[in-house]
Design an enzyme around this catalytic site. Structure first.
Site, PDB file in Angstrom:
ATOM      1  N   CYS A  88       0.844  -1.347  -0.084  1.00  0.00           N
ATOM      2  CA  CYS A  88       0.288   0.004  -0.098  1.00  0.00           C
ATOM      3  C   CYS A  88       0.915   1.254   0.126  1.00  0.00           C
ATOM      4  CB  CYS A  88      -0.996  -0.280   1.150  1.00  0.00           C
ATOM      5  SG  CYS A  88      -1.896   1.483   1.120  1.00  0.00           S
ATOM      6  N   ARG A 121      -0.109   4.512   2.920  1.00  0.00           N
ATOM      7  CA  ARG A 121       0.015   4.188   4.592  1.00  0.00           C
ATOM      8  C   ARG A 121       0.099   5.374   5.214  1.00  0.00           C
ATOM      9  NH1 ARG A 121       4.125  -0.502   4.791  1.00  0.00           N
ATOM     10  NH2 ARG A 121       4.537   0.064   2.420  1.00  0.00           N
ATOM     11  N   TRP A 153      -9.047   5.738  -0.311  1.00  0.00           N
ATOM     12  CA  TRP A 153      -9.656   6.183  -1.596  1.00  0.00           C
ATOM     13  C   TRP A 153      -8.721   5.580  -2.679  1.00  0.00           C
ATOM     14  CZ3 TRP A 153      -8.246   9.419   2.792  1.00  0.00           C
ATOM     15  CH2 TRP A 153      -7.174   9.663   3.016  1.00  0.00           C
ATOM     16  N   GLU A 197      -5.058   3.590 -10.502  1.00  0.00           N
ATOM     17  CA  GLU A 197      -5.858   2.263 -10.209  1.00  0.00           C
ATOM     18  C   GLU A 197      -6.645   1.755 -11.330  1.00  0.00           C
ATOM     19  OE1 GLU A 197      -6.158   3.139  -5.715  1.00  0.00           O
ATOM     20  OE2 GLU A 197      -6.078   0.804  -6.174  1.00  0.00           O
TER      21      GLU A 197
END
Ligand code: ARG
Length: 392
Positions: free
Chosen positions: A95, A98, A268, A273
């Site tokens: 991720c 973070r 979010w 992506e």
């Protein structure tokens, strides 16, 4: 959690497991009491250290040890659960987002016992997290897996996902990623949606030892963003849209010797992506050829970089549209900077930031971001969120 979690197409790999998925699946062998105790103790030490600035709460450890010896597991306190979920996010090496791990809103839904109540809590999760476009990171934690039993499972990989219908001619309508799930859901009695490329799938909730149950999401709980482009008027006519909230629902929260097999969480979107992976991947919506054609690019040679140019404009459209509708999104440059800030912040309190380079570096314009030029150690610490075997 992971910002471009989806299957990659590796031409050299013809197995059904994808490179990206492999390392994240922990052992499914049931833990012994000694394993559980060891993990509980390790976490309680971290918890005391980070939360109470003490070495270990000896009384709590004694109670937990006793409970594990009697029952094979134990119940976490609210504080242990809440902090553990946050640390699980902090530990997830895939991720890039973070920096915000402390802001996670943790909803304790461990008391729910029916699929219907679980579903209702999921709908609430959508409303709270979507927050009319001002997205909040939220996790909802359902009852833990008990020794010798299956855990609660949500079959959908995310709370909001579009169906993928395999058509008679072999082509796919919708999201190719969900074809097998869509088939399973139809087998459970779903009639199918309106047959558009963006039909929201119903949720499947399975309680331990019971049949899976199907629930249709109320449309008010699903915020979507229609796409337009700041310069290309034709873009609107493509009829593209995406859901505002990325809420992973098939991973297990592995926390201090306890597995929460249903613990959906969301942050979010980072624009890429959607713009690079969901829309650009050949195995997903595969929109680059269409965008390039609309842009009038020569697609007969890769040297024109038509894919790259189409990719950029698609990503411009995604970021522009979310902003225009007032829906939280982060561009990949900002996300990468925030990640570096997170690393600095962690370093200042004496912690390392392990990371999975291939997941942290955004899927476009890699070398323009600082993370591309860094080396990371991909250490898998617990608590963490892990992939689990498909329930169907
Ligand atoms: N990559 C996934 C998707 O496109 C979402 C993964 C989680 N992403 C996030 N920003 N929290 O739907």
């Amino acid at each position: 959690m992971s910002n471009h979690l989806s299957q990659q197409h590796c031409p050299l790999e013809n197995t059904s497991t994808f490179a990206e998925e492999k390392p994240n699946i922990p052992s499914t062998i049931p833990p012994t009491n000694a394993d559980t105790l060891f993990e509980a103790q390790t976490y309680l030490r971290l918890f005391s250290h980070e939360q109470n600035h003490s070495l270990l709460d000896i009384q709590r450890l004694a109670d937990v040890t006793h409970e594990i010896q009697q029952t094979g597991t134990y119940r976490q306190t609210d504080e242990e659960l809440v902090y553990g979920a946050k640390v699980a996010w902090r530990n997830n090496t895939r991720c890039i987002g973070r920096l915000f791990w402390k802001n996670l809103l943790v909803r304790d839904m461990r008391h729910l016992t029916t699929a219907k109540d679980v579903f209702q809590a999921l709908v609430e999760h959508l409303f709270i997290a979507t927050n009319k476009g001002k997205l909040k990171p939220v996790t909802t934690i359902f009852a833990q897996q008990l020794p010798g039993q299956e855990g609660i499972r949500i079959w959908n990989p995310q709370l909001i996902r579009y169906a993928g219908y395999k058509q008679a001619d072999g082509t796919i309508l919708g999201d190719p990623l969900t074809v097998s799930l869509t088939e399973q859901i139809r087998r459970l009695g779903w009639q199918g949606g309106a047959m558009t490329p963006f039909d929201v799938l119903p949720l499947v909730v399975q309680m331990p030892g019971q049949q899976p149950q199907l629930f249709e999401l109320p449309s008010e709980s699903v915020l979507e963003v229609p796409f337009s482009h700041p310069e290309y008027a034709w873009f609107t006519e493509l009829g593209l849209k995406w859901h505002a909230l990325p809420a992973i629902s098939d991973m297990s929260l592995d926390l201090a010797g306890i597995r929460y097999t249903a613990a959906p969480f969301n942050g979010w979107y980072m624009g890429a992506e959607i713009g690079a992976r969901n829309f650009g991947d050949e195995r997903r919506y595969n929109l680059l050829p269409l965008i390039a054609k609309k842009m009038g690019l020569a697609t007969n040679s890769t040297r024109t970089l038509w894919k790259d140019r189409a990719l950029i404009e698609l990503n411009v459209a995604v970021l522009h549209s979310f902003a225009q509708q007032g829906v939280t999104i982060v561009d990949h440059h900002t996300a990468a900077q925030q990640f570096i800030q997170h690393e600095r912040q962690e370093k200042a309190v004496g912690r390392r930031t392990p990371a999975d380079w291939g997941w942290i570096v955004p899927p476009l314009s890699g070398s323009t971001m600082p993370v591309f030029h860094c080396e990371y150690e991909n250490t898998i610490d617990k608590p963490n969120f892990f992939a689990q075997p498909l329930p169907y």
